[in-house]
Enzyme design. Structure first.
Site, PDB file in Angstrom:
ATOM      1  N   GLY A 350       0.830  -1.199   0.000  1.00 19.77           N
ATOM      2  CA  GLY A 350       0.000   0.000   0.000  1.00 19.77           C
ATOM      3  C   GLY A 350       0.862   1.244   0.000  1.00 19.77           C
ATOM      4  O   GLY A 350       2.073   1.178   0.192  1.00 19.77           O
ATOM      5  N   GLY A 355       4.643   7.035   3.036  1.00 19.88           N
ATOM      6  CA  GLY A 355       5.489   6.302   2.107  1.00 19.88           C
ATOM      7  C   GLY A 355       4.873   4.983   1.670  1.00 19.88           C
ATOM      8  O   GLY A 355       3.734   4.664   2.011  1.00 19.88           O
ATOM      9  N   VAL A 357       4.660   0.829   1.382  1.00 22.65           N
ATOM     10  CA  VAL A 357       4.906  -0.314   2.266  1.00 22.65           C
ATOM     11  C   VAL A 357       4.981  -1.588   1.415  1.00 22.65           C
ATOM     12  O   VAL A 357       4.120  -1.821   0.570  1.00 22.65           O
ATOM     13  CB  VAL A 357       3.767  -0.467   3.294  1.00 22.65           C
ATOM     14  CG1 VAL A 357       4.137  -1.525   4.318  1.00 22.65           C
ATOM     15  CG2 VAL A 357       3.486   0.847   3.981  1.00 22.65           C
ATOM     16  N   ASP A 468      -1.234   9.912  15.564  1.00 19.95           N
ATOM     17  CA  ASP A 468      -1.884   9.742  14.266  1.00 19.95           C
ATOM     18  C   ASP A 468      -2.824   8.539  14.275  1.00 19.95           C
ATOM     19  O   ASP A 468      -2.740   7.647  13.443  1.00 19.95           O
ATOM     20  CB  ASP A 468      -0.829   9.615  13.160  1.00 19.95           C
ATOM     21  CG  ASP A 468      -1.393   9.982  11.787  1.00 19.95           C
ATOM     22  OD1 ASP A 468      -2.550  10.449  11.734  1.00 19.95           O
ATOM     23  OD2 ASP A 468      -0.692   9.794  10.785  1.00 19.95           O
TER      24      ASP A 468
END
Ligand SMILES: *[C@@H]1O[C@H](CO)[C@@H](O)[C@H](O)[C@H]1NC(C)=O
Ligand SMILES: *[C@@H]1O[C@H](CO)[C@@H](O)[C@H](O)[C@H]1NC(C)=O
Ligand SMILES: *[C@@H]1O[C@H](CO)[C@@H](O)[C@H](O)[C@H]1NC(C)=O
Ligand SMILES: *[C@@H]1O[C@H](CO)[C@@H](O)[C@H](O)[C@H]1NC(C)=O
Ligand SMILES: *[C@@H]1O[C@H](CO)[C@@H](O)[C@H](O)[C@H]1NC(C)=O
Length: 659
Positions: A350, A355, A357, A468
């Site tokens: 993904g 960034g 993965v 987050d």
């Protein structure tokens, strides 16, 4: 008026060269060729940012001098032609800002216009008024029902009004298949637009295509447009843009214009780069260039030497003295490269906010891992960040994705995590291709995440703030347990310096109002985000949706709760198969955690007790929940926060996240 003076006056009005007005800007270096207002600016690369990733703002950029749009002698409207390359870069691909418009306007003072869906062109009072004398070609990312917008990705011709005279979904004619291909305006990719008007046939053509492809043979829009009541003798040409609740940059890379002729071609090699929230076409070009260069290199130099050199470059890492102590957590790039078959696309799991993965299998141990590549240049903060991830790497909890280690290269950080076979929760909630989760699964995930967060906040040796929390950062293991991932990364960007000040810490809709104000992450701001997460899981909707209007989930649930219909907000994909008591608890807890006053939110231990049924949930009263997050966000100066971000960053490092 004496006729002599009139003659001189006319002469002054009609410079002989007027009909030859033409200009070409391959980038706007120096910023001298456009006059700017609002938030518009030209960056050092020569990129014109009509609006830049700030909410609810507008900007304009006009060619400084007005142009003669009618022929000097007969007053006939002249043909004109313009082309420009633009890019819209949104920080969050699922939501977007409002749009950009090419404008021909009688005035260059559009300061009375509004941002948002008004695109910096009109306001509530003058929209539709024939005295506006504005022709605009809108590139619009918002579907506004009021203006009859066809979708949230369209190109339209506007005359004095945002109700387009003609509009179509952004697409371009592909000569090889004789079909129109869809384009996503807000993809972050550079695209080119041609606006051509024929003075004789009154046809306005608008054509769009990906940058550096030839102009398609068929325009996207071709309409008869009578400009006789719009165009006066001298008109300004330029761009207008308005942003909405989300962070989107509307950029123009190059622009040319010609009166009574065809706009000069742009020189693509001279255009400035698109800002990189995502990988743009330029880096791909660079990659191709590099491949070609290295291939040539191979041909020229003795192949043995090249083999060794290339091998060294391929696996090059950055390793500094201060990292020696982290030895055991450091992975070699070579191992990660092999584990992921050279970061092949087929291993791509993904692309997240920070960034890409990749899935991988570590060479010696055969452990399955997920490797996240975070591009990062800043030296500043890297040392602290690595110290932090290493310490976080020692956290062990069944609801936290284990960080196994890291590796560092030039401009890049690689983080190695336990592999989570079921991917992120986000996909199960929002992608129709995935099966809907049952309520039992959701409730288990909700409790798991609460338990992981409680561990971070209260039960580990130091307080760790996640910063987050959101559905896409909750990963599902093989038994569909929810695990928190990705912490600390938000912090890396807090420390980041330089022009990336638009990297807001956290994600819209999950950011507590006081975090917007003070820039200080606390356990209470995590609880706020957890509240948004609870509602997202229960309702199957994102915290902020911008399809037609901006819908703030908390406000919607709250309204329903006040009307006594809170259960109407739950995810229809559950088909009403859930425990009413649990559902009510989760929705009400979501509201309580989303309270704008940090002190009114429960702590994670309390949250856990409510979820486990170990403590009675307090009776909520309308007075207690008398708020609207949307109006708060608007009132409480999120814009100021973004603008003053560099200084809040300093505060944040000093405070060190309220540890
Ligand atoms: C842009 O501005 C510079 C400096 O004012 C001027 O020399 C140049 O001719 C202008 N370019 C165009 C295409 O108008
Ligand atoms: C426009 O261009 C045409 C053909 O190129 C030329 O005949 C005409 O004089 C031009 N009009 C003006 C006003 O310059
Ligand atoms: C632009 O228009 C606004 C009102 O529409 C006016 O207040 C302002 O003075 C104008 N600015 C200039 C530079 O003319
Ligand atoms: C292009 O987009 C439109 C509107 O979103 C959609 O109806 C259409 O099916 C799309 N076409 C293709 C080929 O994807
Ligand atoms: C507009 O497009 C039509 C159809 O392709 C073409 O015939 C016409 O010449 C174009 N007009 C201009 C001004 O480019």
């Amino acid at each position: 008026m004496p006729s002599k003076i009139l003659c001189i006056f006319l002469f002054l009005l009609v410079p002989s060269s007027a009909a030859e007005d033409t200009f070409t800007f391959n980038g706007f270096r120096g910023g001298t060729n456009v006059s700017l207002d609002g938030v518009a600016y030209v960056n050092p690369d020569g990129l014109l940012l009509v609006t830049d990733a700030v909410r609810q703002t507008m900007g304009h950029a006009f060619y400084p001098a007005p142009l003669q749009f009618r022929s000097p002698r007969r007053g006939k409207i002249l043909s004109f032609s313009s082309t420009f390359v633009f890019a819209m870069v949104s920080q969050y691909p699922e939501v977007n800002g409002c749009g950009l418009a090419f404008v021909v306007s009688a005035t260059n003072n559009l300061s009375a216009a509004l941002p948002n869906e008004y695109l910096g062109l009109f306001n509530k009072a003058n929209n539709g008024n024939s005295r506006n004398r504005i022709l605009a070609v809108e590139l619009d990312n918002l579907q506004n029902m009021e203006f009859g917008d066809i979708d949230d990705n369209h190109v339209g011709i506007d005359i004095n009004s945002l109700i387009s005279v003609s509009a179509r979904t952004a697409s371009y004619y592909d000569g090889t298949t004789n079909q129109f291909k869809n384009l996503s305006l807000v993809s972050g990719q550079a695209m080119q637009v041609w606006v051509d008007y024929g003075g004789d046939d009154m046809i306005l053509n608008v054509t769009i295509s990906p940058v550096e492809t030839a102009k398609p043979n068929q325009p996207l829009l071709s309409s008869v447009v009578d400009l006789s009541n719009v165009v006066s003798d001298s008109m300004y040409v330029g761009f207008a843009s308005g942003t909405g609740a989300f962070f989107t940059s509307h950029c123009v890379l190059g622009w040319s214009f010609k009166m009574n002729g065809t706009a000069p071609a742009l020189d693509y090699t001279k255009l400035p780069p698109v800002p990189q929230f995502k990988t743009g076409s330029r880096s791909r070009k660079l990659a191709i260039w590099l491949t070609v260069a290295s291939t040539l290199f191979v041909l020229l130099v003795a192949s043995g030497v090249v083999f060794l050199v290339r091998r060294r470059i391929k696996y090059a890492e950055l390793l500094e003295d201060w990292e020696r102590e982290y030895g055991p957590h450091r992975f070699s790039y070579k191992d990660l490269f092999k584990a992921t078959s050279g970061f092949k696309d087929k291993e791509l799991l993904g692309i997240g906010g920070f960034g890409r993965v990749y899935r991988g299998v570590l060479p010696t141990s055969n452990i399955e891992v997920a490797v996240k590549r975070v591009s990062h240049d800043s030296k500043q903060g890297m040392k602290e960040f690595v110290a932090e991830i290493v310490s976080i790497g020692q956290l062990r909890h069944r609801n936290i994705v284990r960080l196994l280690g890291y590796c560092r290269r030039k401009g890049e950080l690689l983080l190695v995590y336990d592999y989570m076979p079921n991917g992120s929760l986000d996909k199960f909630l929002h992608e129709q291709s995935k099966p809907a989760l049952t309520w039992a699964q959701r409730f288990c995930i909700i409790k798991g995440v609460a338990s992981g967060l409680l561990y971070l906040h209260e039960d580990w040796e130091q307080v760790v703030i996640h910063r987050d929390i959101k559905a896409s950062n909750v990963l599902l293991d093989s038994e569909m347990n929810g695990r928190l991932g990705d912490f600390g990364l938000a912090r890396l960007y807090e420390h980041g310096s330089g022009p990336q000040t638009t990297h807001v810490v956290g994600t819209m809709g999950y950011i507590a109002p006081e975090l917007g104000r003070t820039g200080k992450a606390t356990t209470a701001t995590d609880v706020f985000a957890y509240g948004a997460f609870l509602l997202e899981v229960a309702c199957g909707r994102r915290p902020i949706e911008s399809k037609s209007e901006q819908m703030v989930l908390v406000d919607w649930v709250l309204e329903n709760w006040k009307k006594g219909s809170v259960l109407a907000t739950c995810d229809p994909r559950l088909r009403e198969e859930f425990s009413v008591a649990e559902m009510e608890l989760v929705l009400k807890l979501g509201l309580l955690c989303s309270h704008p006053m940090p002190a009114a939110r429960p702590g994670m231990r309390q949250v856990m007790q409510f979820l486990d049924g170990d403590a009675a949930f307090p009776e909520l009263t309308p007075a207690h929940l008398n708020f609207s997050i949307l109006s708060l966000l608007e009132k409480e100066g999120f814009d100021d926060y973004i603008m003053s971000f560099p200084s809040t960053m300093a505060t944040m490092s000093a405070v060190s996240g309220a540890r």
